[in-house]
Design an enzyme around this catalytic site. Structure first.
Site, PDB file in Angstrom:
ATOM      1  CD  GLU A 307      23.313  70.860  48.740  1.00 32.11           C
ATOM      2  OE1 GLU A 307      23.951  70.320  47.807  1.00 32.11           O
ATOM      3  OE2 GLU A 307      23.780  71.002  49.895  1.00 32.11           O
ATOM      4  CE  LYS A 368      28.417  72.529  45.191  1.00 33.53           C
ATOM      5  NZ  LYS A 368      28.336  71.292  45.989  1.00 33.53           N
ATOM      6  CB  CYS A 418      27.445  72.210  49.196  1.00 31.24           C
ATOM      7  SG  CYS A 418      28.273  70.815  49.992  1.00 31.24           S
TER       8      CYS A 418
END
Length: 549
Positions: A307, A368, A418
């Protein structure tokens, strides 16, 4: 008149007296809550031979400790001889203390992000963690208070009602206000006799099963009328059947998934310090140089960077930087997945993965969609709180709930970023169309926000649970750890040491087909759990049902 006779007559006239508050049950609930947190990922060193004897390995789940911890709370709630056991208010207090200790000890590492890297004063950061744990613990206080208020006297029915109430609390916590189901009790059972239920009922089903099992075990410890074995025969039989079912599945039904081939992967772990990661004079040039070197020189079929591995927007990079990466993967049998922010001021920004491979006009992209409150979007009325921190926060745009996978060398690769791997009901949407169902899951994360804490180990257990639920390998590429390859059965094949800079090279075996859990969850969502839990609680609340033997 004998001593206290007058007091007895007064009690008879005024009715039963309120149960007397004692500290012993509160202390037991507090200790049990801390033990339940430890069961998710054992926090102590494993060098002690006694620890190893009982399966206490640092960073690993301890299924029997979780049952013991929740069983202690169930023992308090179900015991007739426990002081105050008939009071729903005291039961709610025990549940709140238990859950506050469990949750605060589970995600205490959020303090590191708030205080160490966010600059929030020590007291405010600690208070924020305790307030969050205490608010979420209200759900479990409601579970315990409701259980005592319903007061089912039949032992088998009592365990079922407790499991239904606990399931409701886990569902609410995992979905309400975007959801934060981190540390659910089922994650302690990624190893152990209950792990075989994951491909059938998933994490929420495991939460219900563990609650039922904890209450049933607690009931075995309470005295009842009749002989010892006669009172406990039903409970013991039910427990044995429950534990035997996962062992019977392989012989009763064919495997739901099949191999779709193997793919060589390289996972990059840059170990860029969080306090330097977004600094133009230190972390940014270090990240750009190291990740570029690895991406350009790597020889695996697929190389994955974590990320925000590239910590600045593409338009802010030197033109030659992205051109060199695109040219590197424009031909040949190699591809890359790279975590980077995308967007601009007019259209907004996204936390994204950019996919590079041959024969594509534009880079493949994943945005995301499940954003972190206070990290990627700021809830209303909380601007004052985030203004006190020195974290590069912002309101990011959400990606689509379903996005096409990255197809490469016969594999359909589905990234998530995440804590998106926490939400199995969202990952399950990708299995609605078998032709587009992923064969490999990839998670890219930056857990450096939480220091060298148990967040890394807990996140690994979450990925292992998702692998078991969907019978898919799970690949984790992180900035500081844990970078690992998890097979479709939830076993860790290989991993890098945490807080080191390195490259994990290995192979991942993709899988096709759908597990029973993946099949029905993709079509119904969590509604079967909601309906079952609410229906059981309403049935238990019917007049006459609570007192029927």
């Amino acid at each position: 008149m004998r001593p206290f006779e007058g007091q007895g007559r007064w009690s008879a006239l005024t009715g039963p007296q309120p149960p007397k508050f004692t500290w012993a049950p509160v202390v037991l609930a507090l200790i049990a809550g801390c033990a339940q947190a430890a069961s998710l990922a054992w926090p102590l060193s494993s060098e002690n031979p006694l620890f190893l004897l009982f399966g206490l390995r640092q960073g690993q789940p301890v299924w029997w400790l979780q049952l013991l911890a929740l069983g202690a709370l169930a023992w308090l709630l179900g015991g007739r001889r426990t002081p105050g056991a008939e009071s729903w208010r005291l039961a709610a207090l025990w549940g709140w203390v238990f859950a506050t200790a469990w949750l605060a000890c589970t995600f205490w590492w959020t303090f590191v992000a708030l205080h160490t890297y966010g600059g929030l004063p020590f007291i405010l950061a600690a208070l924020a963690v305790l307030v969050l744990a205490g608010l979420l613990a209200l759900f479990y206080a409601a579970v315990c208070g409701s259980f005592r208020a319903l007061a089912p006297v039949n032992r088998a029915w009592a365990a079922i009602v407790f499991a239904a109430l606990w399931l409701l609390a886990e569902l609410v916590r995992g979905t309400w206000l975007t959801g934060f189901g981190w540390g659910a009790v089922g994650y302690a059972h990624v190893e152990g006799p209950l792990a075989g239920f994951a491909p059938w009922v998933g994490i929420y089903g495991l939460c219900a099963l563990t609650a039922w099992l904890a209450m049933t075990l607690a009931q075995l410890c309470h005295k009842g009328r009749g002989s010892f074995w006669r009172q406990r025969a039903g409970g013991l039989t039910a427990i044995l059947v429950l534990l035997a079912l996962p062992l019977m599945y392989p012989a009763m039904a064919p495997a739901p998934t099949q191999s779709s081939g193997r793919l060589g992967v390289s996972l990059l772990q840059g170990n860029i310090p969080q306090d330097e990661k977004f600094e133009a004079g230190s972390g940014v040039p270090l990240a750009l140089q190291w990740y570029a070197e690895q991406l350009l020189d790597n020889r695996s079929a697929l190389v994955i960077a974590p990320e925000t591995a590239i910590p600045v927007l593409p338009q802010h990079l030197p033109p030659a930087y992205w051109e060199a990466l695109q040219q590197r993967f424009a031909t040949g049998g190699r591809a890359a997945l790279i975590g980077t922010p995308l967007g601009n001021e007019q259209l907004g920004y996204t936390n994204s993965v950019w996919g590079l491979k041959a024969e594509q006009e534009q880079p493949w992209r994943y945005d995301k969609q499940h954003l972190v409150p206070f990290g990627e979007f700021i809830p209303p009325l909380f601007k004052w709180f985030t203004a006190m921190m020195h974290i590069p926060l912002g309101d990011f745009n959400r990606g689509a709930l379903w996005q096409p996978p990255f197809e490469w060398q016969g594999q359909r690769i589905a990234p998530n970023i995440c804590y998106e791997d926490l939400f199995s009901e969202e990952l399950a949407l990708q299995f609605a169309d078998p032709a587009q169902a992923p064969t490999v899951f990839v998670n890219i994360s930056n857990l450096a926000w939480f220091g060298n804490s148990m967040a890394m180990d807990q996140h690994l257990q979450i990925a292992r649970m998702r692998a078991q639920e969907f019978a898919r390998p799970f690949v984790l590429a992180t900035n500081t750890g844990v970078t690992a390859i998890v097979d479709y059965q939830g076993h860790v094949q290989s991993s890098l040491p945490r807080n080191t800079r390195g490259v994990l090279v290995g192979e991942v075996e993709g899988r096709s087909g759908v597990t029973p859990y993946g099949w029905w969850l993709a079509r119904t969502g969590l509604w079967p759990f909601w309906l079952l839990a609410v229906g059981l609680v309403l049935l238990a609340a019917r007049p006459g049902r609570r007192h029927r033997q």
